[in-house]
Design a protein around this motif. Structure first.
Motif, PDB file in Angstrom:
ATOM      1  N   GLU A 142       8.870   9.028  -2.069  1.00  0.00           N
ATOM      2  CA  GLU A 142       7.598   8.324  -2.185  1.00  0.00           C
ATOM      3  C   GLU A 142       7.076   7.897  -0.814  1.00  0.00           C
ATOM      4  N   SER A 151       5.529  12.669  -7.328  1.00  0.00           N
ATOM      5  CA  SER A 151       4.171  12.172  -7.544  1.00  0.00           C
ATOM      6  C   SER A 151       3.295  12.229  -6.300  1.00  0.00           C
ATOM      7  N   GLU A 203       1.108  17.207 -20.427  1.00  0.00           N
ATOM      8  CA  GLU A 203       0.723  15.797 -20.502  1.00  0.00           C
ATOM      9  C   GLU A 203       1.565  15.086 -21.562  1.00  0.00           C
ATOM     10  N   SER A 254       5.967  12.599 -15.821  1.00  0.00           N
ATOM     11  CA  SER A 254       4.894  11.618 -15.655  1.00  0.00           C
ATOM     12  C   SER A 254       4.935  10.503 -16.698  1.00  0.00           C
ATOM     13  N   LYS A 255       5.426  10.810 -17.907  1.00  0.00           N
ATOM     14  CA  LYS A 255       5.543   9.750 -18.910  1.00  0.00           C
ATOM     15  C   LYS A 255       6.810   8.933 -18.689  1.00  0.00           C
ATOM     16  N   VAL A 274       6.112   6.430 -14.999  1.00  0.00           N
ATOM     17  CA  VAL A 274       4.667   6.220 -14.983  1.00  0.00           C
ATOM     18  C   VAL A 274       4.210   5.814 -13.591  1.00  0.00           C
ATOM     19  N   SER A 275       3.164   6.505 -13.094  1.00  0.00           N
ATOM     20  CA  SER A 275       2.599   6.203 -11.782  1.00  0.00           C
ATOM     21  C   SER A 275       1.178   6.733 -11.728  1.00  0.00           C
ATOM     22  N   GLU A 276       0.307   5.971 -11.084  1.00  0.00           N
ATOM     23  CA  GLU A 276      -1.068   6.432 -10.899  1.00  0.00           C
ATOM     24  C   GLU A 276      -1.149   7.591  -9.904  1.00  0.00           C
ATOM     25  N   LYS A 277      -0.036   7.871  -9.183  1.00  0.00           N
ATOM     26  CA  LYS A 277      -0.028   8.957  -8.207  1.00  0.00           C
ATOM     27  C   LYS A 277       0.069  10.333  -8.859  1.00  0.00           C
ATOM     28  N   TRP A 278       0.501  10.389 -10.131  1.00  0.00           N
ATOM     29  CA  TRP A 278       0.496  11.682 -10.821  1.00  0.00           C
ATOM     30  C   TRP A 278      -0.940  12.097 -11.071  1.00  0.00           C
ATOM     31  N   ARG A 279      -1.347  13.242 -10.500  1.00  0.00           N
ATOM     32  CA  ARG A 279      -2.725  13.714 -10.662  1.00  0.00           C
ATOM     33  C   ARG A 279      -2.696  15.189 -11.042  1.00  0.00           C
TER      34      ARG A 279
END
Length: 435
Positions: free
Chosen positions: A73, A96, A130, A135-136, A139-144
């Motif tokens: 990270e 991420s 998804e 990603s589940k 959890v992070s907002e960095k997964w795009r």
């Protein structure tokens, strides 16, 4: 052996009179000298002289180590920790922040030798879906979607996605089959998606590196034609099961690599073993991680311990007892000819960058594996998986001089890989965080 002492002045660096463990699995050579020029090993002989010489008398030289399952990270701060612990090459299997741009920065950082950083190999971004792992699970907002991972909606889009990532210097495609490393589990990726990823990757001579964490996912990967598995934890080898024996035989014919990652379980169990924070080779910031143990971490640790005891029918709470069945499986696969490779899946709070690779080796030794084989798993076997064996992975003439000088013999105890006195990358002695 290389040239003789008459050519001594041609070396940029000599490591003299050292005990050599070259990473090939061959027995240790005593009192040899290593000549280095322009970042490469140019001579291995009994006597070499040079103006810049490191006295290796009574010390032990091994190749730079690989950690072949890494996530980061904050690579700017993470990379010096690897070098501090003698890890001169890493294999990043998505994450991420793993955009094309960040991967490029990581590679460039790894390719220079003035700021401590390991060589960087990496897969594509995660191919997943998804609501699935990772990603589940994490959890992070960095997964795009489309940037740091790819959410697959149907098999049709896979052709275009593989074509996109094939433009970059990736080692292979990363596909996440697994339902997650621990409860609560998510749904697995469908078989037809894995089949299609392997099919499309083969058009670009790309191998597929799969996350699996149980026997069902192992079969899915093998049936799809996957070449490499970046997890071992969760798989149970059952020699008396004829169906599994046939599956492993089919897989072995593919000359696959399989990364160990036993540190996943140890990282989960750390809160139950506070004595692990007292190890003398831990960096101060790792020692203070004990302060971050919360009731949630303790609950997770107890659940992991209960699962291990239930799966393997073990009554003991001793960590080495809990891990012995997995080590026995790794040993069996190694003896059957699988290219077993060291990796930690570092990224968890208690899976410690650089240091935990040494923990991984210790787990294997405590389970009965030979230190010489373990070192090969963390050096030449790793280079073979990454198709870098012509330049890395062993101490041989013509290869890049990535080396670790130790005070004590790692063949007597693999823990002695922590007695590091020098780390050399590309022929240059690296700064360590604490000398």
């Amino acid at each position: 052996m290389g040239c003789d002492s008459k050519n001594a002045n041609t070396f940029d660096l000599v490591i003299a009179n050292v005990n050599l463990i070259d990473g090939t699995g061959n027995p240790m050579q005593k009192k040899v000298s290593i000549g280095i020029k322009d970042g490469k090993i140019t001579a291995i002989d009994s006597i070499l002289l040079g103006s810049n010489t490191i006295n290796g008398e009574g010390k032990y030289l091994i190749p730079g180590l690989f950690d072949c399952h890494v996530h980061t990270e904050d690579f700017q701060n993470d990379f010096p920790k690897y070098v501090h612990y003698g890890v001169t090459s890493i294999f990043i299997t998505g994450g991420s922040i793993c955009t094309h741009e960040n991967y490029k920065i990581m590679r460039e950082l790894g390719n220079q030798d003035s700021v401590p950083a390991p060589y960087v190999f990496h897969t594509s971004q995660h191919f997943t879906m998804e609501g699935r792992h990772p990603s589940k699970t994490y959890v992070s907002e960095k997964w795009r979607d489309g940037i740091s991972l790819f959410y697959l909606k149907d098999t049709v889009q896979i052709e275009k996605l593989v074509q996109e990532v094939a433009q970059y210097p990736i080692t292979g495609i990363k596909v996440t089959i697994e339902e997650g490393p621990a409860p609560p589990f998510v749904e697995r990726i469908p078989q037809e998606f894995v089949d299609k990823i392997v099919e499309e990757a083969s058009k670009y001579d790309l191998e597929v590196f799969a996350h699996v964490s149980d026997n069902i996912e192992l079969k899915m990967a093998v049936d799809a034609g996957v070449q490499n598995l970046v997890h071992f934890t969760g798989v149970d080898i059952i020699p008396e099961d004829s169906i599994q024996v046939a599956l492993l035989k089919k897989f072995r014919q593919r000359k696959p690599s399989w990364v160990t990652t036993l540190m996943i379980d140890k990282a989960f169990l750390y809160p139950l073993f506070p004595q692990w924070f007292d190890e003398e080779y831990l960096l101060p910031e790792y020692q203070t991680k004990q302060e971050s143990i919360t009731p949630d971490y303790i609950g997770r640790a107890k659940m992991t311990r209960s699962l291990l005891k239930e799966i393997y029918g073990i009554e003991s709470n001793d960590f080495s007892d809990l891990m012995k069945p997995q080590v026995a499986d790794v040993q069996l696969l190694y003896e059957q000819g699988f290219n077993m490779v060291l990796g930690t899946d570092v990224g968890d709070e208690f899976n410690l960058l650089g240091y935990s690779l040494h923990e991984e080796m210790k787990i294997l030794e405590e389970g009965g594996m030979n230190p010489l084989d373990i070192i090969k798993m963390g050096t030449l076997n790793a280079a073979n998986m990454l198709h870098a064996q012509d330049s890395l992975g062993s101490i041989e003439v013509g290869k890049i001089a990535n080396l670790v000088l130790l005070d004590e013999n790692p063949l007597e105890s693999i823990r002695n890989t922590l007695t590091i006195t020098k780390v050399i990358k590309n022929g240059v002695v690296q700064d360590r965080l604490i000398e």
